[in-house]
Write an enzyme that holds these catalytic residues in place. Structure first.
Site, PDB file in Angstrom:
ATOM      1  N   LYS A 177      52.511  36.131  38.023  1.00 35.65           N
ATOM      2  CA  LYS A 177      52.123  36.283  40.117  1.00 35.65           C
ATOM      3  C   LYS A 177      50.655  36.389  40.264  1.00 35.65           C
ATOM      4  O   LYS A 177      50.169  35.462  41.563  1.00 35.65           O
ATOM      5  CB  LYS A 177      53.469  37.104  40.895  1.00 35.65           C
ATOM      6  CG  LYS A 177      52.240  37.251  41.905  1.00 35.65           C
ATOM      7  CD  LYS A 177      53.293  35.952  42.835  1.00 35.65           C
ATOM      8  CE  LYS A 177      53.679  35.926  44.306  1.00 35.65           C
ATOM      9  NZ  LYS A 177      53.752  37.260  44.990  1.00 35.65           N
ATOM     10  N   THR A 180      54.891  42.285  44.563  1.00 36.98           N
ATOM     11  CA  THR A 180      52.789  41.666  43.805  1.00 36.98           C
ATOM     12  C   THR A 180      52.567  42.895  43.429  1.00 36.98           C
ATOM     13  O   THR A 180      52.192  43.944  44.838  1.00 36.98           O
ATOM     14  CB  THR A 180      52.762  40.581  45.083  1.00 36.98           C
ATOM     15  OG1 THR A 180      53.788  39.951  44.863  1.00 36.98           O
ATOM     16  CG2 THR A 180      51.752  40.354  44.343  1.00 36.98           C
ATOM     17  N   LYS A 238      45.055  41.649  49.897  1.00 30.68           N
ATOM     18  CA  LYS A 238      45.704  42.764  47.835  1.00 30.68           C
ATOM     19  C   LYS A 238      45.493  41.968  47.806  1.00 30.68           C
ATOM     20  O   LYS A 238      44.997  42.504  46.485  1.00 30.68           O
ATOM     21  CB  LYS A 238      46.570  43.701  48.914  1.00 30.68           C
ATOM     22  CG  LYS A 238      47.355  44.471  47.978  1.00 30.68           C
ATOM     23  CD  LYS A 238      48.304  43.890  47.496  1.00 30.68           C
ATOM     24  CE  LYS A 238      50.156  42.993  48.307  1.00 30.68           C
ATOM     25  NZ  LYS A 238      50.917  42.465  47.030  1.00 30.68           N
TER      26      LYS A 238
END
Length: 293
Positions: free
Chosen positions: A170, A95, A238
């Site tokens: 994503k 990701t 994150k």
């Protein structure tokens, strides 16, 4: 098929197990070498460096924790780019920001290597059972070549467009996830403070037209006070930061997600970053002065 797989965290280890079960020859590498051992016992070969891992592979796959790990493992000394050669295909399942995917694609093209970004939705259980949902960006013809490799790992595979579109999807999906975690926490705390039984609330949420697997899974763990890690809270932060960056890049408003990001940040700052992403709700519980149980 000869496959190199780099990055053996919760997600990567499960995917390698399914690749081996599908009959592929897999060479593995991880920054913590001991994580390779269970997969070597299942038939994988262990490499000492990323460059060594990819040298004889037809397909190079990796799922790494963050942008810094990409910089080290892909672009660093003895990294993937120093070992690849013309004719290979690289698949980044991490990701990351879509600009990172585009940068990778350019670097691989200079080596004669094709590239697709193919991050996944799902966590520990889906990785182990081949039930991930994969979103792909890159050349359509390259996607068609690697689709049979991705099928044993996934419930569904979705081609989203040119390089970076898998990574973009994503982050869009994770924006929904973060919003749902915030909504679940706020609603469950309100219910508890207003006198409802948390399990009774979950029973209703399970059958309504706004039901969600996230509500089912995380709601149950909240009541049980089980924050064992399937997807660490620090990685949710994150991802929230990457979503904020993507929104800034596109001048797109994300007021609700920005609020949820602050909840996640507060929970990480309280020391819960290694716990499951559902631990974000602990930060809301602190404000409310109660626990959901």
């Amino acid at each position: 098929m000869k496959i190199a797989y780099l990055g053996l965290g919760i997600m990567g280890s499960g995917m390698v197990g399914n690749l081996l079960q599908a009959g592929h020859s897999v060479t593995v590498w991880n920054r913590t070498p001991d994580r390779c051992t269970p997969l070597v016992e299942k038939g994988a070969t262990q490499a000492n460096t990323p460059a060594q891992a990819v040298a004889n592979a037809e397909i190079v796959m990796y799922c790494l924790s963050n942008e810094e790990a990409i910089a080290d493992t892909v672009f660093g000394e003895d990294g993937i780019l120093s070992g690849v050669h013309q004719g290979q295909i690289a698949i980044d399942m991490s990701t990351v920001h879509p600009n990172t995917s585009r940068r990778e694609a350019v670097a691989y093209a200079e080596k004669g290597v094709e590239f697709i970004d193919a991050p996944v939705f799902g966590s520990k259980n889906e990785s182990a059972t081949g039930g991930l949902w994969i979103v792909v960006g890159g050349k359509k013809e390259v996607f068609e070549k690697v689709k049979p490799i991705l099928e044993p790992l996934s419930e569904t595979i979705h081609y989203m467009g040119e390089t970076g579109m898998g990574a973009t999807m994503k982050l869009v999906g994770n924006a929904v996830v973060i919003s749902q975690i915030e909504a679940l926490g706020e609603a469950m705390i309100l219910a508890k403070k207003a006198g409802l039984n948390p399990q009774d609330v979950l029973d209703v949420l399970h059958v309504t037209d706004f039901k969600s697997p996230i509500f089912d899974g995380m709601g149950s763990t909240l009541v049980k006070r089980d924050f064992s890690t399937s997807f660490a809270l620090k990685w949710l932060l994150k991802d929230a930061n990457l979503i904020a960056q993507l929104a800034q890049d596109n001048n797109s408003p994300i007021p609700a997600i920005a609020l949820a990001r602050e909840t996640v940040k507060a929970a990480v700052n309280h020391g819960w970053g290694e716990e499951n992403a559902s631990a974000a709700i602990k930060a809301l519980e602190l404000q409310a002065g109660i626990e959901i149980k």
